[in-house]
Design a protein around this motif. Structure first.
Motif, PDB file in Angstrom:
ATOM      1  N   TRP A 229       0.836  -1.198   0.000  1.00 50.82           N
ATOM      2  CA  TRP A 229       0.000   0.000   0.000  1.00 50.82           C
ATOM      3  C   TRP A 229       0.872   1.250   0.000  1.00 50.82           C
ATOM      4  CZ3 TRP A 229      -3.997  -1.562   4.307  1.00 50.82           C
ATOM      5  CH2 TRP A 229      -5.036  -2.282   3.719  1.00 50.82           C
ATOM      6  N   ALA A 230       1.914   1.248   0.806  1.00 50.50           N
ATOM      7  CA  ALA A 230       2.807   2.410   0.864  1.00 50.50           C
ATOM      8  C   ALA A 230       3.484   2.624  -0.492  1.00 50.50           C
ATOM      9  CB  ALA A 230       3.849   2.225   1.963  1.00 50.50           C
ATOM     10  N   TRP A 231       4.034   1.554  -1.070  1.00 50.19           N
ATOM     11  CA  TRP A 231       4.736   1.680  -2.346  1.00 50.19           C
ATOM     12  C   TRP A 231       3.786   2.147  -3.450  1.00 50.19           C
ATOM     13  CZ3 TRP A 231       9.391   2.072  -4.456  1.00 50.19           C
ATOM     14  CH2 TRP A 231       9.485   1.937  -5.836  1.00 50.19           C
ATOM     15  N   TYR A 232       2.688   1.457  -3.631  1.00 52.59           N
ATOM     16  CA  TYR A 232       1.779   1.808  -4.728  1.00 52.59           C
ATOM     17  C   TYR A 232       1.034   3.106  -4.456  1.00 52.59           C
ATOM     18  CZ  TYR A 232       2.991  -2.469  -7.071  1.00 52.59           C
ATOM     19  OH  TYR A 232       3.698  -3.449  -7.715  1.00 52.59           O
ATOM     20  N   GLY A 233       0.830   3.429  -3.191  1.00 46.70           N
ATOM     21  CA  GLY A 233       0.256   4.735  -2.864  1.00 46.70           C
ATOM     22  C   GLY A 233       1.181   5.856  -3.297  1.00 46.70           C
ATOM     23  N   LEU A 234       2.463   5.703  -2.993  1.00 45.98           N
ATOM     24  CA  LEU A 234       3.452   6.684  -3.440  1.00 45.98           C
ATOM     25  C   LEU A 234       3.527   6.704  -4.961  1.00 45.98           C
ATOM     26  CD1 LEU A 234       5.970   8.590  -2.961  1.00 45.98           C
ATOM     27  CD2 LEU A 234       7.325   6.499  -3.119  1.00 45.98           C
ATOM     28  N   PHE A 235       3.608   5.525  -5.558  1.00 42.90           N
ATOM     29  CA  PHE A 235       3.777   5.427  -7.003  1.00 42.90           C
ATOM     30  C   PHE A 235       2.593   6.037  -7.748  1.00 42.90           C
ATOM     31  CE2 PHE A 235       4.670   3.337 -11.055  1.00 42.90           C
ATOM     32  CZ  PHE A 235       6.048   3.465 -11.109  1.00 42.90           C
ATOM     33  N   ALA A 236       1.389   5.912  -7.176  1.00 43.61           N
ATOM     34  CA  ALA A 236       0.185   6.432  -7.828  1.00 43.61           C
ATOM     35  C   ALA A 236       0.207   7.947  -7.964  1.00 43.61           C
ATOM     36  CB  ALA A 236      -1.056   5.988  -7.055  1.00 43.61           C
ATOM     37  N   VAL A 237       0.764   8.631  -6.987  1.00 42.31           N
ATOM     38  CA  VAL A 237       0.760  10.097  -7.022  1.00 42.31           C
ATOM     39  C   VAL A 237       2.111  10.691  -7.408  1.00 42.31           C
ATOM     40  CG1 VAL A 237      -1.126  10.289  -5.375  1.00 42.31           C
ATOM     41  CG2 VAL A 237       1.217  10.302  -4.549  1.00 42.31           C
ATOM     42  N   LEU A 238       3.140   9.854  -7.500  1.00 42.51           N
ATOM     43  CA  LEU A 238       4.483  10.358  -7.770  1.00 42.51           C
ATOM     44  C   LEU A 238       4.579  11.081  -9.114  1.00 42.51           C
ATOM     45  CD1 LEU A 238       7.377  10.617  -6.727  1.00 42.51           C
ATOM     46  CD2 LEU A 238       7.876   8.423  -7.822  1.00 42.51           C
ATOM     47  N   ALA A 239       3.989  10.511 -10.142  1.00 43.36           N
ATOM     48  CA  ALA A 239       4.058  11.145 -11.466  1.00 43.36           C
ATOM     49  C   ALA A 239       3.459  12.542 -11.438  1.00 43.36           C
ATOM     50  CB  ALA A 239       3.357  10.278 -12.502  1.00 43.36           C
ATOM     51  N   LEU A 240       2.336  12.686 -10.745  1.00 42.04           N
ATOM     52  CA  LEU A 240       1.696  14.000 -10.640  1.00 42.04           C
ATOM     53  C   LEU A 240       2.565  14.973  -9.846  1.00 42.04           C
ATOM     54  CD1 LEU A 240      -1.952  12.825  -9.897  1.00 42.04           C
ATOM     55  CD2 LEU A 240      -1.023  13.638 -12.079  1.00 42.04           C
ATOM     56  N   TYR A 241       3.158  14.497  -8.771  1.00 46.91           N
ATOM     57  CA  TYR A 241       4.027  15.332  -7.940  1.00 46.91           C
ATOM     58  C   TYR A 241       5.282  15.756  -8.704  1.00 46.91           C
ATOM     59  CZ  TYR A 241       7.176  16.579  -4.085  1.00 46.91           C
ATOM     60  OH  TYR A 241       8.060  17.224  -3.260  1.00 46.91           O
ATOM     61  N   LEU A 242       5.884  14.824  -9.434  1.00 46.22           N
ATOM     62  CA  LEU A 242       7.118  15.141 -10.158  1.00 46.22           C
ATOM     63  C   LEU A 242       6.892  16.151 -11.268  1.00 46.22           C
ATOM     64  CD1 LEU A 242       8.766  11.604 -10.461  1.00 46.22           C
ATOM     65  CD2 LEU A 242       9.363  13.432  -8.863  1.00 46.22           C
ATOM     66  N   THR A 243       5.777  16.023 -11.982  1.00 43.47           N
ATOM     67  CA  THR A 243       5.538  16.896 -13.137  1.00 43.47           C
ATOM     68  C   THR A 243       4.632  18.072 -12.819  1.00 43.47           C
ATOM     69  OG1 THR A 243       3.700  15.514 -13.855  1.00 43.47           O
ATOM     70  CG2 THR A 243       5.872  15.030 -14.802  1.00 43.47           C
ATOM     71  N   GLY A 244       4.095  18.098 -11.617  1.00 39.96           N
ATOM     72  CA  GLY A 244       3.200  19.185 -11.244  1.00 39.96           C
ATOM     73  C   GLY A 244       3.913  20.526 -11.191  1.00 39.96           C
ATOM     74  N   SER A 245       3.156  21.570 -11.368  1.00 39.80           N
ATOM     75  CA  SER A 245       3.680  22.931 -11.331  1.00 39.80           C
ATOM     76  C   SER A 245       4.252  23.240  -9.952  1.00 39.80           C
ATOM     77  CB  SER A 245       2.546  23.912 -11.651  1.00 39.80           C
ATOM     78  OG  SER A 245       2.933  25.224 -11.341  1.00 39.80           O
ATOM     79  N   THR A 246       5.367  23.942  -9.931  1.00 37.07           N
ATOM     80  CA  THR A 246       5.967  24.345  -8.658  1.00 37.07           C
ATOM     81  C   THR A 246       5.061  25.335  -7.920  1.00 37.07           C
ATOM     82  OG1 THR A 246       7.264  26.037  -9.784  1.00 37.07           O
ATOM     83  CG2 THR A 246       8.342  23.917  -9.387  1.00 37.07           C
ATOM     84  N   ASP A 247       4.239  26.062  -8.659  1.00 38.62           N
ATOM     85  CA  ASP A 247       3.277  26.981  -8.033  1.00 38.62           C
ATOM     86  C   ASP A 247       2.222  26.233  -7.215  1.00 38.62           C
ATOM     87  OD1 ASP A 247       4.567  29.086  -9.249  1.00 38.62           O
ATOM     88  OD2 ASP A 247       3.140  29.217 -10.915  1.00 38.62           O
ATOM     89  N   GLU A 248       1.977  24.976  -7.596  1.00 35.71           N
ATOM     90  CA  GLU A 248       0.953  24.176  -6.922  1.00 35.71           C
ATOM     91  C   GLU A 248       1.557  23.115  -6.010  1.00 35.71           C
ATOM     92  OE1 GLU A 248      -1.425  22.655 -10.111  1.00 35.71           O
ATOM     93  OE2 GLU A 248      -2.279  24.615 -10.566  1.00 35.71           O
ATOM     94  N   GLY A 249       2.862  23.181  -5.734  1.00 40.74           N
ATOM     95  CA  GLY A 249       3.506  22.237  -4.818  1.00 40.74           C
ATOM     96  C   GLY A 249       4.225  21.089  -5.479  1.00 40.74           C
ATOM     97  N   GLY A 250       4.175  21.016  -6.809  1.00 37.12           N
ATOM     98  CA  GLY A 250       4.888  19.966  -7.534  1.00 37.12           C
ATOM     99  C   GLY A 250       6.348  20.329  -7.702  1.00 37.12           C
ATOM    100  N   LEU A 251       7.086  19.453  -8.366  1.00 35.13           N
ATOM    101  CA  LEU A 251       8.518  19.697  -8.563  1.00 35.13           C
ATOM    102  C   LEU A 251       8.844  20.286  -9.930  1.00 35.13           C
ATOM    103  CD1 LEU A 251      10.067  16.558  -6.820  1.00 35.13           C
ATOM    104  CD2 LEU A 251       9.710  18.867  -5.906  1.00 35.13           C
ATOM    105  N   GLY A 252       7.910  20.249 -10.862  1.00 39.49           N
ATOM    106  CA  GLY A 252       8.117  20.864 -12.167  1.00 39.49           C
ATOM    107  C   GLY A 252       9.075  20.124 -13.079  1.00 39.49           C
ATOM    108  N   PHE A 253       9.256  18.826 -12.885  1.00 40.27           N
ATOM    109  CA  PHE A 253      10.134  18.052 -13.755  1.00 40.27           C
ATOM    110  C   PHE A 253       9.461  17.840 -15.109  1.00 40.27           C
ATOM    111  CE2 PHE A 253      12.283  15.570 -10.022  1.00 40.27           C
ATOM    112  CZ  PHE A 253      12.875  16.740  -9.596  1.00 40.27           C
TER     113      PHE A 253
END
Length: 147
Positions: free
Chosen positions: A30-54
């Motif tokens: 659950w921990a791994w797939y929970g992280l994996f499920a949102v990781l793509a959004l976090y990595l590519t999300g806008s830095t203005d919205e808390g993402g990393l902007g990759f």
């Protein structure tokens, strides 16, 4: 199922070690797939919205390479776990996982995210063969198929 116990009898035949290992495996997955499920959004999300902007390429490199390594490492971490013992291997796995999950939220550069995600994958790779071995050791011929 070829035995006469039936499915409920088989479920009742599992000992505490089986259930502890199964629950640990469930929470780790659950921990791994929970992280994996949102990781793509976090990595590519806008830095203005808390993402990393990759970029999507950077996200693909991080998630693809680290995941490939995760699924290859248990070949080696299983041998290590057999040598040092399952309790020590679980302690190492959980220390790697806890520290890795914590630092995933603390780092923001490409290299740091890659290294920390690899750290989490190493912890998961250390955990995987131990959980499988514990379940194997806590089942017998009458319940191993269901286990």
């Amino acid at each position: 199922m070829s035995n006469s116990k039936g499915i409920l009898g088989t479920i009742k035949s599992f000992n505490n070690g089986f259930w502890v290992a199964s629950i640990m495996e469930l929470f780790e997955r659950w921990a791994w797939y929970g992280l994996f499920a949102v990781l793509a959004l976090y990595l590519t999300g806008s830095t203005d919205e808390g993402g990393l902007g990759f970029t999507h390429t950077e996200k693909g490199q991080i998630m693809g390479i680290v995941t490939a390594i995760l699924y290859l490492l248990p070949i080696f971490t299983g041998v290590i776990a057999d040598k040092i013992g399952y309790k020590k291997a679980l302690i190492i796995a959980y220390v790697l996982l806890m520290s890795g999950y914590y630092f995933m939220g603390e780092v923001s550069s490409y290299v740091a995210v890659f290294v920390v995600f690899l750290w989490v994958a190493l912890g998961a790779a250390m955990f995987k063969p131990v959980a499988s071995a514990i379940i194997t050791k806590n089942t017998d011929k009458s319940n191993s198929t269901l286990g």
